[in-house]
Design an enzyme around this catalytic site. Sequence first.
Site, mmCIF file in Angstrom:
data_model
loop_
_atom_site.group_PDB
_atom_site.id
_atom_site.type_symbol
_atom_site.label_atom_id
_atom_site.label_comp_id
_atom_site.label_asym_id
_atom_site.label_seq_id
_atom_site.Cartn_x
_atom_site.Cartn_y
_atom_site.Cartn_z
ATOM 1 N N CYS A 151 -4.605 10.686 -1.427
ATOM 2 C CA CYS A 151 -3.793 9.617 -0.803
ATOM 3 C C CYS A 151 -2.425 9.450 -1.453
ATOM 4 O O CYS A 151 -1.500 8.950 -0.832
ATOM 5 C CB CYS A 151 -4.497 8.270 -0.906
ATOM 6 S SG CYS A 151 -6.231 8.318 -0.537
ATOM 7 N N ASP A 201 0.804 -1.227 0.000
ATOM 8 C CA ASP A 201 0.000 0.000 0.000
ATOM 9 C C ASP A 201 0.839 1.280 0.000
ATOM 10 O O ASP A 201 0.298 2.374 0.210
ATOM 11 C CB ASP A 201 -0.912 0.020 1.239
ATOM 12 C CG ASP A 201 -2.042 -0.977 1.120
ATOM 13 O OD1 ASP A 201 -2.999 -0.681 0.408
ATOM 14 O OD2 ASP A 201 -1.943 -2.062 1.724
ATOM 15 N N HIS A 203 -11.385 6.435 5.639
ATOM 16 C CA HIS A 203 -10.792 7.600 6.295
ATOM 17 C C HIS A 203 -11.750 8.799 6.197
ATOM 18 O O HIS A 203 -12.632 8.822 5.340
ATOM 19 C CB HIS A 203 -9.487 8.019 5.587
ATOM 20 C CG HIS A 203 -8.333 7.090 5.781
ATOM 21 N ND1 HIS A 203 -7.720 6.445 4.727
ATOM 22 C CD2 HIS A 203 -7.665 6.709 6.892
ATOM 23 C CE1 HIS A 203 -6.715 5.710 5.186
ATOM 24 N NE2 HIS A 203 -6.656 5.848 6.498
ATOM 25 N N ARG A 234 0.741 -2.188 7.126
ATOM 26 C CA ARG A 234 1.361 -0.944 6.664
ATOM 27 C C ARG A 234 2.405 -0.402 7.640
ATOM 28 O O ARG A 234 3.111 0.542 7.316
ATOM 29 C CB ARG A 234 0.285 0.119 6.373
ATOM 30 C CG ARG A 234 -0.688 -0.300 5.287
ATOM 31 C CD ARG A 234 -1.501 0.860 4.731
ATOM 32 N NE ARG A 234 -0.649 1.840 4.061
ATOM 33 C CZ ARG A 234 -1.093 2.977 3.512
ATOM 34 N NH1 ARG A 234 -2.379 3.261 3.564
ATOM 35 N NH2 ARG A 234 -0.268 3.825 2.934
HETATM 36 C C1 CIR Z 1 -5.369 1.204 2.862
HETATM 37 O O1 CIR Z 1 -6.344 0.487 3.114
HETATM 38 O O2 CIR Z 1 -4.643 1.658 3.744
HETATM 39 C C2 CIR Z 1 -5.070 1.506 1.413
HETATM 40 N N1 CIR Z 1 -5.421 0.397 0.609
HETATM 41 C C3 CIR Z 1 -5.819 2.721 0.956
HETATM 42 C C4 CIR Z 1 -5.387 3.972 1.634
HETATM 43 C C5 CIR Z 1 -6.106 5.158 1.144
HETATM 44 N N2 CIR Z 1 -5.613 6.344 1.743
HETATM 45 C C6 CIR Z 1 -6.345 7.401 2.055
HETATM 46 O O3 CIR Z 1 -7.571 7.379 1.952
HETATM 47 N N3 CIR Z 1 -5.720 8.459 2.555
#
Ligand code: CIR
Length: 250
Positions: free
Chosen positions: A245, A60, A158, A85
């Site tokens: 993101c 990610d 988020h 992560r």
């Molecule tokens: C996650 O689930 O952490 C990633 N696949 C997606 C993150 C998206 N980030 C965001 O909305 N700031």
Amino acid sequence: MRYAIVRPPARSYVRCVSESPERETINVALALEQHHAYCEALKAEGLEVIGLPPLEQYPDSCFVEDAAVVHGEVAVIGRFGVESRRGEEEHLVPVLAQHKTVRRITKEATLEGGDILQARDLLFAGISQRTSWPGINELAKHLNLNRYRLVGVTGALHLKTLCTFLGRGIILASEACPWLREFTGFVVIRVPKEESYAANALAIGDTVLLARGFPRTRWLIEERGFAVRELDMSEFRKGDGGLTCLSIIF
Ligand code: CIR
């Protein structure tokens, strides 16, 4: 000079954390093309793009926004709420430390950048499945914040999954946002539910980068006098990510 830190997706992006049923169809080559177009759009808006190398061990890691919150002269390095992560953030420390004073969230807390919405002099902080109250509390101390609004994030990954700040006192927010009433004092552009994905948009000056294929939202933003530049985000949407993101801008 304004900077944007970005990191392209690695081959491992196909194993990203995602609730999307389309995750199985992620095409990394196409994601790389889309990422390249994203970087070109940032450059066209005058940003200096700092491109970091892909991180194969973190599927990610292209979603750099979540690893840190930059506010004024401080960069607060977060702590991921999702196990897979954790560790990504360390790979951003050296570059952020070149520009900002670095502070850290402790092991007692979690904080992901996608839950922090900075709007004018106000900060909205989302408590979500990824960001805890102690995380917000530590952030507020590091940033010396006297004024911020807490938002309980439900129905979204988020806070910024469903709302973003465009500048000029305008917040773009999905009608599906359960916390719309928190935005008193702002003009809210209400994104129709069926276009909710478009509520995560990236404003740079008078231009708004918008996910391609959301005509109603495009019209609503243009009506407010912004120029809109559409970007194909299909492969990042499959990984539950949006336009904000993919970068840390300061
Ligand atoms: C996650 O689930 O952490 C990633 N696949 C997606 C993150 C998206 N980030 C965001 O909305 N700031």
